[in-house]
Structure formats: C-alpha cells, structure tokens
Design a protein around this motif. Structure first.
Motif, PDB file in Angstrom:
ATOM      1  N   MET A  71       6.193  77.682  83.882  1.00 36.77           N
ATOM      2  CA  MET A  71       7.417  76.881  83.791  1.00 36.77           C
ATOM      3  C   MET A  71       8.275  77.405  82.644  1.00 36.77           C
ATOM      4  SD  MET A  71       5.852  73.108  84.603  1.00 36.77           S
ATOM      5  CE  MET A  71       7.441  72.337  84.826  1.00 36.77           C
ATOM      6  N   PRO A  72       9.507  76.906  82.501  1.00 30.98           N
ATOM      7  CA  PRO A  72      10.402  77.424  81.455  1.00 30.98           C
ATOM      8  C   PRO A  72       9.860  77.240  80.035  1.00 30.98           C
ATOM      9  CG  PRO A  72      11.651  76.192  83.074  1.00 30.98           C
ATOM     10  CD  PRO A  72      10.203  75.970  83.397  1.00 30.98           C
ATOM     11  N   ILE A  73      10.061  78.262  79.232  1.00 29.31           N
ATOM     12  CA  ILE A  73       9.731  78.226  77.806  1.00 29.31           C
ATOM     13  C   ILE A  73      10.967  77.729  77.071  1.00 29.31           C
ATOM     14  CG2 ILE A  73       9.169  79.634  75.788  1.00 29.31           C
ATOM     15  CD1 ILE A  73       7.596  81.454  77.771  1.00 29.31           C
ATOM     16  N   ARG A  74      10.801  76.682  76.264  1.00 27.50           N
ATOM     17  CA  ARG A  74      11.921  76.064  75.544  1.00 27.50           C
ATOM     18  C   ARG A  74      12.092  76.595  74.131  1.00 27.50           C
ATOM     19  NH1 ARG A  74      15.250  72.832  78.784  1.00 27.50           N
ATOM     20  NH2 ARG A  74      13.956  72.234  80.550  1.00 27.50           N
ATOM     21  N   SER A  75      11.016  77.094  73.537  1.00 28.05           N
ATOM     22  CA  SER A  75      11.069  77.550  72.153  1.00 28.05           C
ATOM     23  C   SER A  75       9.940  78.532  71.926  1.00 28.05           C
ATOM     24  CB  SER A  75      10.917  76.344  71.215  1.00 28.05           C
ATOM     25  OG  SER A  75      10.897  76.722  69.857  1.00 28.05           O
ATOM     26  N   LEU A  76      10.118  79.416  70.947  1.00 28.11           N
ATOM     27  CA  LEU A  76       9.058  80.340  70.574  1.00 28.11           C
ATOM     28  C   LEU A  76       9.291  80.837  69.162  1.00 28.11           C
ATOM     29  CD1 LEU A  76      10.240  83.587  71.154  1.00 28.11           C
ATOM     30  CD2 LEU A  76      10.298  82.510  73.371  1.00 28.11           C
ATOM     31  N   CYS A  77       8.218  81.284  68.518  1.00 26.89           N
ATOM     32  CA  CYS A  77       8.330  81.841  67.173  1.00 26.89           C
ATOM     33  C   CYS A  77       7.128  82.742  66.919  1.00 26.89           C
ATOM     34  CB  CYS A  77       8.412  80.734  66.122  1.00 26.89           C
ATOM     35  SG  CYS A  77       6.916  79.758  65.925  1.00 26.89           S
ATOM     36  N   PHE A  78       7.270  83.585  65.923  1.00 29.49           N
ATOM     37  CA  PHE A  78       6.154  84.405  65.455  1.00 29.49           C
ATOM     38  C   PHE A  78       5.401  83.630  64.383  1.00 29.49           C
ATOM     39  CE2 PHE A  78       9.198  87.762  66.711  1.00 29.49           C
ATOM     40  CZ  PHE A  78       8.399  88.495  67.571  1.00 29.49           C
ATOM     41  N   SER A  79       4.096  83.858  64.287  1.00 28.94           N
ATOM     42  CA  SER A  79       3.352  83.359  63.133  1.00 28.94           C
ATOM     43  C   SER A  79       3.801  84.188  61.923  1.00 28.94           C
ATOM     44  CB  SER A  79       1.847  83.482  63.357  1.00 28.94           C
ATOM     45  OG  SER A  79       1.462  84.837  63.540  1.00 28.94           O
TER      46      SER A  79
END
Length: 122
Positions: A21-29
């Motif tokens: 399903m759609p990804i709303r947010s992401l970040c790197f550690s």
C-alpha cells in the motif's frame, strides 16, 4: 516503491518494494543502516540498506494509516504518528512500543524528534 538516489551522481542506487500500500513517510536512521517507512497498511518497516530485499522488522500497533515516522538522534527510538490520532514511541532495538500518546483530536500528519532527542513534536 521506494528509490534511494545518490545525490552526487544522480543515480538510483536502490529500488525496493517494502509495502503493498502507499508509503506516507520515510526516513533514514541516524547511523544510515536502516530505512524506516510508514504505510497505509498500519505498519512501520525497518529495511537494512546493506541488504534491502526484505525488511528486517515490521512494527505493528497503530489502528489506521501510519502517516509519519522519525528516528531519534541517538538511534535508540522511532516515533510514529497515525490517522488513528495516536503517536507511538518504539524501542529501535527490541522493536516494541514503549509509549503511546493519544492527546490528538485528529490525524497526526507529522512527528519529529528534537535535535537533542529529549522532545517529540507532533
């Protein structure tokens, strides 16, 4: 689909399908070992960037879409916000929820750690 680009070369260095399903947010550690994704499937996935074919963990606990994620500056915690009106704090090592805040009266579109890691804004 998630693409990771090298800014210097402009080339796509990784393409992966972490969620259906759609990804709303992401970040790197902060240590750049993990990519953290938030999705409409109510989960957060942790993806090892050195072997990105399969997520190393799936965090479940939100009752609706996960709209935002961020990693603490010391790499020990992850915070998530959801359309279920909650903010959850996750232990990055144990991958368990340590706190849930339910003070919002509507969807939580953005969460962020302070640079010192001692505060969360949502």
């Amino acid at each position: 689909i998630v693409n990771v680009f090298d800014v210097e070369t402009g080339k796509n260095i990784v393409t992966l399908e972490a969620h259906a399903m759609p990804i709303r947010s992401l970040c790197f550690s902060p240590d750049m070992q993990l990519l953290i994704t938030a999705c409409d499937d109510c989960t957060i996935k942790l993806i090892d960037l050195s072997a990105p074919t399969t997520p190393v963990a799936t965090l479940s606990g939100h009752q609706s879409w996960v709209l935002s994620v961020d990693a603490s500056p010391d790499n020990t915690h992850i915070v998530s916000g959801s359309s279920d009106r909650s903010v959850m704090v996750w232990n990055a090592a144990s991958r368990k929820s340590e706190a849930t805040f339910v003070e919002h009266s509507d969807q939580v579109w953005c969460v962020k750690y302070s640079p010192q890691g001692n505060k969360i804004v949502s």
